[in-house]
Design an enzyme around this catalytic site. Sequence first.
Site, short mmCIF file in Angstrom:
data_model
loop_
_atom_site.label_atom_id
_atom_site.label_comp_id
_atom_site.label_asym_id
_atom_site.label_seq_id
_atom_site.Cartn_x
_atom_site.Cartn_y
_atom_site.Cartn_z
N GLY A 1 -53.02 19.20 88.84
CA GLY A 1 -53.35 18.99 90.32
C GLY A 1 -52.06 19.40 91.28
O GLY A 1 -52.79 19.77 92.50
N ALA B 1 -51.75 14.92 89.20
CA ALA B 1 -52.51 13.54 89.67
C ALA B 1 -51.73 12.44 88.67
O ALA B 1 -51.50 12.79 87.58
CB ALA B 1 -53.82 13.50 89.46
N GLU C 1 -54.99 20.05 81.55
CA GLU C 1 -55.76 19.14 81.27
C GLU C 1 -56.51 19.03 80.32
O GLU C 1 -56.65 17.82 79.68
CB GLU C 1 -56.71 19.16 82.63
CG GLU C 1 -56.37 19.10 84.18
CD GLU C 1 -55.64 20.00 84.67
OE1 GLU C 1 -55.44 20.21 85.90
OE2 GLU C 1 -55.47 21.03 84.11
N GLU D 1 -52.92 22.94 91.50
CA GLU D 1 -54.02 23.07 92.36
C GLU D 1 -53.84 22.97 93.76
O GLU D 1 -54.33 23.75 94.80
CB GLU D 1 -54.90 22.28 91.89
CG GLU D 1 -55.90 22.37 90.47
CD GLU D 1 -56.91 21.20 90.28
OE1 GLU D 1 -57.93 21.86 89.97
OE2 GLU D 1 -56.42 20.10 90.01
#
Length: 252
Positions: free
Chosen positions: A110, A64, A133, A113
């Site tokens: 992300g 992200a 993260e 993910e």
Amino acid sequence: MSQVTLDISGHLAILTLNRPEKRNALTPSMLESLEEHCNTLESHPDVRATILYGAGDHAFCSGADIQAWAALDALGMWKQWIPYGQRILQRIENLRQPVIAVINGYALGGGLELALACDIRIAVDSATFAMPEVKIATVAGWGGTERLPKIIGVARAKMMILTGQSIDTDTALNWGLITQVYRRDELWNAGLECASAISKNAPIAVQVAKQLIHGEHAPLESVAGSLTAYTTDGQEGVKSFTERRPPEYSGT
């Protein structure tokens, strides 16, 4: 150009993250585009396999875009950014067609993910994988804490998530995070060959098999409904209802 593109040719769809200058970091508008393309794929009768790819030579997706979510307060993160990303990745995972992640570089946070939401993951030999993260005082929010342990095991997932350390392709292959490793000049053709192999098979069988592997009840209900509807008793049930009389079932 659009930062997420969808190209469909015959039975193959290619979904590309097209922001190479930012290592394909995801923004809210990119998530919106992904959702729109999911709508197209779900309604397209001819697509039998989808390749998900990151433009450029350095990253599949670096996660992200920090600048996109850093301005949000806690409520904004809770109400918007996190649930939106979760929904989009769930839609990718639930697409009828198998999705192949062709990982040509970094798959971080992300981005990893996103790859985890795909059915098959192949990678270039120089790829890097991480859930970093915790290093910026947050946690994976788009399903990583659920999908990663299922794929590589709880202990290994804890090592990645709690340390934030990266792993290379040899480790990722050994752990089952990816299925195959290729040189850069081989990677794209390998993805096309995998998609082609899937596309040559009976599409309904492939799609039902995917749902069964995911543990979904929908295909079982569909098969059961189809089987019972076309029995003699199924026809009698409909006929007796329309004729407003008690049914006479024969067990056939």
